[in-house]
Design a protein around this motif. Structure first.
Motif, PDB file in Angstrom:
ATOM      1  N   LYS A  99      -5.563   5.549   2.650  1.00  0.00           N
ATOM      2  CA  LYS A  99      -5.408   5.525   4.098  1.00  0.00           C
ATOM      3  C   LYS A  99      -6.605   6.232   4.728  1.00  0.00           C
ATOM      4  O   LYS A  99      -6.974   7.326   4.324  1.00  0.00           O
ATOM      5  CB  LYS A  99      -4.111   6.209   4.502  1.00  0.00           C
ATOM      6  N   VAL A 100      -7.220   5.585   5.699  1.00  0.00           N
ATOM      7  CA  VAL A 100      -8.329   6.150   6.453  1.00  0.00           C
ATOM      8  C   VAL A 100      -7.859   6.207   7.899  1.00  0.00           C
ATOM      9  O   VAL A 100      -7.772   5.173   8.570  1.00  0.00           O
ATOM     10  CB  VAL A 100      -9.610   5.284   6.325  1.00  0.00           C
ATOM     11  N   GLY A 101      -7.481   7.393   8.320  1.00  0.00           N
ATOM     12  CA  GLY A 101      -6.882   7.525   9.646  1.00  0.00           C
ATOM     13  C   GLY A 101      -5.529   6.839   9.630  1.00  0.00           C
ATOM     14  O   GLY A 101      -4.675   7.143   8.819  1.00  0.00           O
ATOM     15  N   LYS A 102      -5.360   5.863  10.507  1.00  0.00           N
ATOM     16  CA  LYS A 102      -4.102   5.113  10.558  1.00  0.00           C
ATOM     17  C   LYS A 102      -4.196   3.778   9.820  1.00  0.00           C
ATOM     18  O   LYS A 102      -3.227   3.034   9.744  1.00  0.00           O
ATOM     19  CB  LYS A 102      -3.715   4.859  12.022  1.00  0.00           C
ATOM     20  N   GLU A 103      -5.368   3.475   9.308  1.00  0.00           N
ATOM     21  CA  GLU A 103      -5.607   2.176   8.674  1.00  0.00           C
ATOM     22  C   GLU A 103      -5.641   2.278   7.149  1.00  0.00           C
ATOM     23  O   GLU A 103      -6.088   3.279   6.597  1.00  0.00           O
ATOM     24  CB  GLU A 103      -6.941   1.591   9.157  1.00  0.00           C
ATOM     25  N   TRP A 104      -5.194   1.233   6.500  1.00  0.00           N
ATOM     26  CA  TRP A 104      -5.286   1.147   5.037  1.00  0.00           C
ATOM     27  C   TRP A 104      -6.589   0.472   4.656  1.00  0.00           C
ATOM     28  O   TRP A 104      -7.021  -0.472   5.310  1.00  0.00           O
ATOM     29  CB  TRP A 104      -4.123   0.327   4.482  1.00  0.00           C
ATOM     30  N   ARG A 105      -7.206   0.954   3.591  1.00  0.00           N
ATOM     31  CA  ARG A 105      -8.384   0.317   2.994  1.00  0.00           C
ATOM     32  C   ARG A 105      -8.036   0.019   1.538  1.00  0.00           C
ATOM     33  O   ARG A 105      -7.580   0.900   0.810  1.00  0.00           O
ATOM     34  CB  ARG A 105      -9.624   1.215   3.067  1.00  0.00           C
ATOM     35  N   ILE A 106      -8.270  -1.220   1.146  1.00  0.00           N
ATOM     36  CA  ILE A 106      -7.898  -1.677  -0.184  1.00  0.00           C
ATOM     37  C   ILE A 106      -9.170  -1.920  -0.984  1.00  0.00           C
ATOM     38  O   ILE A 106     -10.107  -2.566  -0.518  1.00  0.00           O
ATOM     39  CB  ILE A 106      -7.042  -2.962  -0.100  1.00  0.00           C
ATOM     40  N   SER A 107      -9.185  -1.408  -2.202  1.00  0.00           N
ATOM     41  CA  SER A 107     -10.349  -1.526  -3.073  1.00  0.00           C
ATOM     42  C   SER A 107     -10.466  -2.954  -3.613  1.00  0.00           C
ATOM     43  O   SER A 107      -9.568  -3.443  -4.300  1.00  0.00           O
ATOM     44  CB  SER A 107     -10.214  -0.547  -4.240  1.00  0.00           C
ATOM     45  N   ALA A 108     -11.578  -3.615  -3.300  1.00  0.00           N
ATOM     46  CA  ALA A 108     -11.810  -4.976  -3.797  1.00  0.00           C
ATOM     47  C   ALA A 108     -11.924  -4.962  -5.324  1.00  0.00           C
ATOM     48  O   ALA A 108     -11.367  -5.824  -6.007  1.00  0.00           O
ATOM     49  CB  ALA A 108     -13.071  -5.557  -3.171  1.00  0.00           C
ATOM     50  N   ARG A 109     -12.638  -3.985  -5.858  1.00  0.00           N
ATOM     51  CA  ARG A 109     -12.804  -3.869  -7.305  1.00  0.00           C
ATOM     52  C   ARG A 109     -11.449  -3.616  -7.985  1.00  0.00           C
ATOM     53  O   ARG A 109     -11.112  -4.243  -8.971  1.00  0.00           O
ATOM     54  CB  ARG A 109     -13.784  -2.746  -7.649  1.00  0.00           C
ATOM     55  N   GLY A 110     -10.674  -2.694  -7.405  1.00  0.00           N
ATOM     56  CA  GLY A 110      -9.364  -2.385  -7.965  1.00  0.00           C
ATOM     57  C   GLY A 110      -8.425  -3.574  -7.917  1.00  0.00           C
ATOM     58  O   GLY A 110      -7.659  -3.819  -8.851  1.00  0.00           O
ATOM     59  N   LEU A 111      -8.491  -4.345  -6.834  1.00  0.00           N
ATOM     60  CA  LEU A 111      -7.659  -5.535  -6.695  1.00  0.00           C
ATOM     61  C   LEU A 111      -8.034  -6.577  -7.748  1.00  0.00           C
ATOM     62  O   LEU A 111      -7.158  -7.195  -8.363  1.00  0.00           O
ATOM     63  CB  LEU A 111      -7.839  -6.106  -5.285  1.00  0.00           C
ATOM     64  N   CYS A 142       0.841  -1.210   0.000  1.00  0.00           N
ATOM     65  CA  CYS A 142       0.000   0.000   0.000  1.00  0.00           C
ATOM     66  C   CYS A 142       0.870   1.252   0.000  1.00  0.00           C
ATOM     67  O   CYS A 142       0.620   2.197  -0.760  1.00  0.00           O
ATOM     68  CB  CYS A 142      -0.926   0.009   1.213  1.00  0.00           C
ATOM     69  N   LYS A 143       1.909   1.266   0.838  1.00  0.00           N
ATOM     70  CA  LYS A 143       2.805   2.429   0.911  1.00  0.00           C
ATOM     71  C   LYS A 143       3.483   2.705  -0.427  1.00  0.00           C
ATOM     72  O   LYS A 143       3.668   3.852  -0.810  1.00  0.00           O
ATOM     73  CB  LYS A 143       3.887   2.206   1.977  1.00  0.00           C
ATOM     74  N   ARG A 144       3.853   1.621  -1.132  1.00  0.00           N
ATOM     75  CA  ARG A 144       4.538   1.767  -2.429  1.00  0.00           C
ATOM     76  C   ARG A 144       3.571   2.090  -3.565  1.00  0.00           C
ATOM     77  O   ARG A 144       3.999   2.359  -4.672  1.00  0.00           O
ATOM     78  CB  ARG A 144       5.285   0.479  -2.776  1.00  0.00           C
ATOM     79  N   GLY A 145       2.277   2.003  -3.284  1.00  0.00           N
ATOM     80  CA  GLY A 145       1.296   2.267  -4.342  1.00  0.00           C
ATOM     81  C   GLY A 145       1.053   1.070  -5.237  1.00  0.00           C
ATOM     82  O   GLY A 145       0.481   1.194  -6.317  1.00  0.00           O
ATOM     83  N   ALA A 146       1.484  -0.103  -4.790  1.00  0.00           N
ATOM     84  CA  ALA A 146       1.325  -1.315  -5.591  1.00  0.00           C
ATOM     85  C   ALA A 146      -0.080  -1.910  -5.474  1.00  0.00           C
ATOM     86  O   ALA A 146      -0.454  -2.761  -6.274  1.00  0.00           O
ATOM     87  CB  ALA A 146       2.362  -2.354  -5.180  1.00  0.00           C
ATOM     88  N   LEU A 147      -0.830  -1.472  -4.481  1.00  0.00           N
ATOM     89  CA  LEU A 147      -2.217  -1.921  -4.324  1.00  0.00           C
ATOM     90  C   LEU A 147      -3.144  -0.718  -4.431  1.00  0.00           C
ATOM     91  O   LEU A 147      -2.777   0.390  -4.028  1.00  0.00           O
ATOM     92  CB  LEU A 147      -2.413  -2.594  -2.961  1.00  0.00           C
ATOM     93  N   GLU A 194      -9.427  -5.946 -10.673  1.00  0.00           N
ATOM     94  CA  GLU A 194      -8.975  -5.428 -11.963  1.00  0.00           C
ATOM     95  C   GLU A 194      -7.477  -5.623 -12.140  1.00  0.00           C
ATOM     96  O   GLU A 194      -7.012  -5.986 -13.217  1.00  0.00           O
ATOM     97  CB  GLU A 194      -9.336  -3.942 -12.100  1.00  0.00           C
ATOM     98  N   GLN A 195      -6.709  -5.408 -11.059  1.00  0.00           N
ATOM     99  CA  GLN A 195      -5.258  -5.618 -11.118  1.00  0.00           C
ATOM    100  C   GLN A 195      -4.946  -7.074 -11.411  1.00  0.00           C
ATOM    101  O   GLN A 195      -4.035  -7.378 -12.181  1.00  0.00           O
ATOM    102  CB  GLN A 195      -4.599  -5.238  -9.795  1.00  0.00           C
ATOM    103  N   ALA A 196      -5.687  -7.986 -10.796  1.00  0.00           N
ATOM    104  CA  ALA A 196      -5.460  -9.419 -11.013  1.00  0.00           C
ATOM    105  C   ALA A 196      -5.725  -9.778 -12.477  1.00  0.00           C
ATOM    106  O   ALA A 196      -4.955 -10.518 -13.087  1.00  0.00           O
ATOM    107  CB  ALA A 196      -6.348 -10.248 -10.090  1.00  0.00           C
ATOM    108  N   GLU A 197      -6.806  -9.251 -13.044  1.00  0.00           N
ATOM    109  CA  GLU A 197      -7.122  -9.515 -14.448  1.00  0.00           C
ATOM    110  C   GLU A 197      -6.028  -8.973 -15.364  1.00  0.00           C
ATOM    111  O   GLU A 197      -5.592  -9.640 -16.295  1.00  0.00           O
ATOM    112  CB  GLU A 197      -8.468  -8.906 -14.820  1.00  0.00           C
ATOM    113  N   LEU A 198      -5.579  -7.747 -15.103  1.00  0.00           N
ATOM    114  CA  LEU A 198      -4.510  -7.153 -15.900  1.00  0.00           C
ATOM    115  C   LEU A 198      -3.212  -7.930 -15.733  1.00  0.00           C
ATOM    116  O   LEU A 198      -2.472  -8.124 -16.696  1.00  0.00           O
ATOM    117  CB  LEU A 198      -4.299  -5.686 -15.513  1.00  0.00           C
ATOM    118  N   GLY A 199      -2.944  -8.371 -14.514  1.00  0.00           N
ATOM    119  CA  GLY A 199      -1.740  -9.156 -14.248  1.00  0.00           C
ATOM    120  C   GLY A 199      -1.734 -10.452 -15.026  1.00  0.00           C
ATOM    121  O   GLY A 199      -0.719 -10.850 -15.595  1.00  0.00           O
TER     122      GLY A 199
END
Length: 136
Positions: A58-70, A49-54, A72-77
């Motif tokens: 950031k929401v406060g101190k926590e990371w939130r990862i987009s299920a849709r974006g993930l 997340c910090k590197r921008g690879a996912l 799409e990344q898997a399909e592109l990968g």
């Protein structure tokens, strides 16, 4: 009638609409959920997340990862991986073909003035000009 804003729609988990068809609500996963899905440690998810690879924010101190974006990344990968393998196969075939063609041309030139032997005949049959890609 009240028109809901983007934040209200997400807060109430109401799907967005585009035209007449509702779209899937955008789901944000925690680092722990993402780690479980990817079968990696949560520390790895935080670093990605910090590197921008996912696809994350950031929401406060926590990371939130987009299920849709993930997804799409898997399909592109997957598509990218297939393209790399196909390209590597094509390059390997081309290189081998050119090497064999160059070998056949060199063999033909070097043996052209030599007396014909059985080995020469075998080589000429196997690497005869025209059977391999011509190399300039």
């Amino acid at each position: 009638m009240t028109i809901m804003g983007e934040q209200q729609r997400h807060h109430h988990n109401i799907p967005e609409t585009r035209g007449d068809a509702p779209t899937m609500p955008h789901r944000w996963m925690t680092a722990e959920e993402t780690a479980g899905l990817l079968r990696v440690h949560t520390t790895t998810v935080h670093e990605l997340c910090k590197r921008g690879a996912l696809p994350a924010m950031k929401v406060g101190k926590e990371w939130r990862i987009s299920a849709r974006g993930l997804a799409e990344q898997a399909e592109l990968g997957d598509a990218h991986t297939r393209l790399i393998h196909e390209t590597a196969e094509h390059v390997a075939e081309t290189v081998v073909s050119r090497i064999l063609g160059a070998f056949a041309n060199a063999l033909t030139r070097s043996l052209a003035d030599q007396p014909t032997t059985h080995e020469h005949e075998v080589c000429m049959q196997r690497f005869a000009p025209g059977t391999c890609a011509e190399v300039e």
